[in-house]
Design an enzyme around this catalytic site. Structure first.
Site, PDB file in Angstrom:
ATOM      1  N   GLY A  86      54.680 -19.059  -8.093  1.00 50.30           N
ATOM      2  CA  GLY A  86      53.426 -19.620  -7.573  1.00 50.30           C
ATOM      3  C   GLY A  86      53.419 -21.124  -7.641  1.00 50.30           C
ATOM      4  N   TYR A 121      39.274  -9.105 -12.360  1.00 47.37           N
ATOM      5  CA  TYR A 121      40.095 -10.297 -12.667  1.00 47.37           C
ATOM      6  C   TYR A 121      40.246 -10.426 -14.186  1.00 47.37           C
ATOM      7  CZ  TYR A 121      41.774 -15.068 -13.099  1.00 47.37           C
ATOM      8  OH  TYR A 121      42.528 -16.170 -13.441  1.00 47.37           O
TER       9      TYR A 121
HETATM   10  P1  NDP Z   1      46.256 -21.645  -6.801  1.00 44.14           P
HETATM   11  O1  NDP Z   1      45.576 -20.731  -5.857  1.00 44.14           O
HETATM   12  O2  NDP Z   1      46.187 -23.099  -6.540  1.00 44.14           O
HETATM   13  O3  NDP Z   1      47.798 -21.220  -6.957  1.00 44.14           O
HETATM   14  C1  NDP Z   1      48.192 -19.876  -7.035  1.00 44.14           C
HETATM   15  C2  NDP Z   1      49.678 -19.772  -6.790  1.00 44.14           C
HETATM   16  O4  NDP Z   1      50.040 -18.384  -6.931  1.00 44.14           O
HETATM   17  C3  NDP Z   1      50.084 -20.213  -5.402  1.00 44.14           C
HETATM   18  O5  NDP Z   1      51.242 -20.981  -5.487  1.00 44.14           O
HETATM   19  C4  NDP Z   1      50.362 -18.913  -4.672  1.00 44.14           C
HETATM   20  O6  NDP Z   1      51.439 -19.093  -3.768  1.00 44.14           O
HETATM   21  C5  NDP Z   1      50.837 -18.015  -5.823  1.00 44.14           C
HETATM   22  N1  NDP Z   1      50.657 -16.607  -5.493  1.00 44.14           N
HETATM   23  C6  NDP Z   1      49.506 -15.936  -5.307  1.00 44.14           C
HETATM   24  N2  NDP Z   1      49.756 -14.681  -4.948  1.00 44.14           N
HETATM   25  C7  NDP Z   1      51.104 -14.551  -4.868  1.00 44.14           C
HETATM   26  C8  NDP Z   1      51.977 -13.499  -4.507  1.00 44.14           C
HETATM   27  N3  NDP Z   1      51.521 -12.290  -4.163  1.00 44.14           N
HETATM   28  N4  NDP Z   1      53.295 -13.706  -4.538  1.00 44.14           N
HETATM   29  C9  NDP Z   1      53.777 -14.923  -4.885  1.00 44.14           C
HETATM   30  N5  NDP Z   1      53.015 -15.962  -5.239  1.00 44.14           N
HETATM   31  C10 NDP Z   1      51.683 -15.770  -5.216  1.00 44.14           C
HETATM   32  O7  NDP Z   1      45.631 -21.322  -8.235  1.00 44.14           O
HETATM   33  P2  NDP Z   1      45.975 -21.853  -9.718  1.00 44.14           P
HETATM   34  O8  NDP Z   1      47.037 -22.856  -9.689  1.00 44.14           O
HETATM   35  O9  NDP Z   1      44.690 -22.200 -10.332  1.00 44.14           O
HETATM   36  O10 NDP Z   1      46.477 -20.485 -10.372  1.00 44.14           O
HETATM   37  C11 NDP Z   1      47.680 -20.365 -11.083  1.00 44.14           C
HETATM   38  C12 NDP Z   1      47.477 -19.390 -12.217  1.00 44.14           C
HETATM   39  O11 NDP Z   1      46.535 -19.927 -13.125  1.00 44.14           O
HETATM   40  C13 NDP Z   1      46.950 -18.022 -11.816  1.00 44.14           C
HETATM   41  O12 NDP Z   1      47.625 -17.031 -12.556  1.00 44.14           O
HETATM   42  C14 NDP Z   1      45.466 -18.079 -12.237  1.00 44.14           C
HETATM   43  O13 NDP Z   1      44.963 -16.807 -12.523  1.00 44.14           O
HETATM   44  C15 NDP Z   1      45.594 -18.929 -13.479  1.00 44.14           C
HETATM   45  N6  NDP Z   1      44.370 -19.584 -13.924  1.00 44.14           N
HETATM   46  C16 NDP Z   1      43.698 -20.458 -13.121  1.00 44.14           C
HETATM   47  C17 NDP Z   1      42.547 -21.074 -13.575  1.00 44.14           C
HETATM   48  C18 NDP Z   1      41.738 -21.981 -12.727  1.00 44.14           C
HETATM   49  O14 NDP Z   1      40.559 -22.252 -13.086  1.00 44.14           O
HETATM   50  N7  NDP Z   1      42.268 -22.514 -11.624  1.00 44.14           N
HETATM   51  C19 NDP Z   1      42.058 -20.856 -14.953  1.00 44.14           C
HETATM   52  C20 NDP Z   1      42.834 -19.900 -15.703  1.00 44.14           C
HETATM   53  C21 NDP Z   1      43.944 -19.328 -15.212  1.00 44.14           C
HETATM   54  P3  NDP Z   1      51.516 -18.491  -2.275  1.00 44.14           P
HETATM   55  O15 NDP Z   1      50.112 -18.368  -1.773  1.00 44.14           O
HETATM   56  O16 NDP Z   1      52.343 -19.491  -1.530  1.00 44.14           O
HETATM   57  O17 NDP Z   1      52.212 -17.197  -2.442  1.00 44.14           O
HETATM   58  C1  8X3 Z   2      40.226 -18.703 -14.107  1.00 47.26           C
HETATM   59  C2  8X3 Z   2      39.083 -19.115 -14.970  1.00 47.26           C
HETATM   60  O1  8X3 Z   2      36.718 -18.498 -15.698  1.00 47.26           O
HETATM   61  O2  8X3 Z   2      37.192 -18.562 -13.308  1.00 47.26           O
HETATM   62  O3  8X3 Z   2      41.037 -17.796 -14.753  1.00 47.26           O
HETATM   63  O4  8X3 Z   2      37.994 -16.767 -14.676  1.00 47.26           O
HETATM   64  S1  8X3 Z   2      37.688 -18.176 -14.641  1.00 47.26           S
END
Ligand code: NDP
Ligand code: 8X3
Length: 252
Positions: free
Chosen positions: A9, A152
């Site tokens: 990702g 989620y």
């Molecule tokens: P983004 O949406 O900016 O990035 C998500 C990434 O995951 C993208 O690069 C996307 O790439 C990839 N991805 C999603 N689905 C798939 C798939 N099926 N196969 C391959 N790659 C996939 O979000 P974040 O950077 O915020 O998220 C990254 C992680 O952090 C996640 O696990 C999220 O749950 C976690 N997180 C985020 C928080 C937040 O507040 N933003 C807080 C806590 C945790 P592509 O679409 O090119 O496949």
């Molecule tokens: C992403 C943070 O609080 O939106 O994991 O679930 S929250």
């Protein structure tokens, strides 16, 4: 020999910032995601740090694809030192009784099964070499549940459980297992959660200083750069203005 990091990702948000952090620190990088164009742009950006970069375009939900891409790595790339299981998403925010089962499948298949498929493909090499580090991106949603977060939250609780389980299974082989569990980070996360509704997504980050992707990349790098005898089990990292999954100090 340069160490190798694989970040899933990496086409956006936390994954992209993490890949950049490892490149700045001299790692060879494997970046993955489904959006090939973005991977190509990222490759050029990372190469500015004079490191080798390999892009692998695949969907973590597709077990066959995951196996194919990760089992055919050349000798130059197969000895992965650090795996960052970051690919993940939230889809929708609503009560369980109104839930969209397609959204549920997407989250379970990506956040839980995808993480498992990638780990299953990469971890045997680490065990064989008796060296390696897996860093899972969990969430505050893996520590607490909040209204309408149901599935989620369940997937991130699963990541929390799997992190602990992996640590137990791989401790005899000297493999480090860490988790970084962020609160609100402004990335494409909310845009994806609200199915492209930018106004709704922007509202999530209004009235306080949210985290940015680089804040979490710093934490991942901190885990990865500890000396051999130190493992960071879990880092729960929040914006100063966020006290829990639901309590924010907002000035609107
Ligand atoms: P983004 O949406 O900016 O990035 C998500 C990434 O995951 C993208 O690069 C996307 O790439 C990839 N991805 C999603 N689905 C798939 C798939 N099926 N196969 C391959 N790659 C996939 O979000 P974040 O950077 O915020 O998220 C990254 C992680 O952090 C996640 O696990 C999220 O749950 C976690 N997180 C985020 C928080 C937040 O507040 N933003 C807080 C806590 C945790 P592509 O679409 O090119 O496949
Ligand atoms: C992403 C943070 O609080 O939106 O994991 O679930 S929250």
């Amino acid at each position: 020999m340069k160490k190798i990091a694989l970040v899933t990702g990496a086409t956006s948000g936390i994954g992209e910032a993490t890949a950049l952090k490892f490149a700045q620190n001299g790692y060879k990088i494997i970046v993955t995601g489904r959006r090939e164009e973005r991977l190509n742009v990222l490759k050029e950006k990372l190469k500015k740090h004079k490191v080798d970069v390999l892009t692998l375009c695949f969907d973590v939900r597709n077990e066959t694809e995951v196996k194919e891409k990760l089992s055919t790595l050349s000798d130059d790339w197969k000895n992965i030192d650090v795996l960052v299981n970051n690919a993940g998403l939230a889809a929708g925010l609503g009560a369980i009784q109104d839930g969209d089962t397609d959204d549920w499948e997407r989250m379970i298949d990506t956040n839980v099964k995808g993480l498992l498929y990638v780990t299953r493909a990469v971890s045997p090499g680490m065990v064989e070499r008796k060296r390696g580090h897996i860093i899972n991106i969990g969430s505050i949603a893996g520590k607490e549940v909040y209204p309408n977060g149901n599935v989620y939250c369940a997937t991130k609780h699963a990541v929390d459980a799997l992190t602990k389980a992996m640590r137990i299974d791989m401790v005899p082989y000297g493999i480090k297992i860490s988790q970084v569990s962020p609160g609100a980070v402004e990335t494409e996360f909310s845009l994806v959660r609200f199915h492209g509704d930018k106004a709704k997504a922007d509202k999530v980050y209004e009235g306080y200083d949210n985290l940015v992707a680089d804040d979490i990349a710093e934490c991942v790098w901190f885990c990865a750069s500890r000396p051999p005898h130190v493992n960071v089990n879990d880092m729960v990292v929040m914006p100063t203005a966020q006290a829990s999954a639901t309590v924010f100090h907002k000035v609107l």
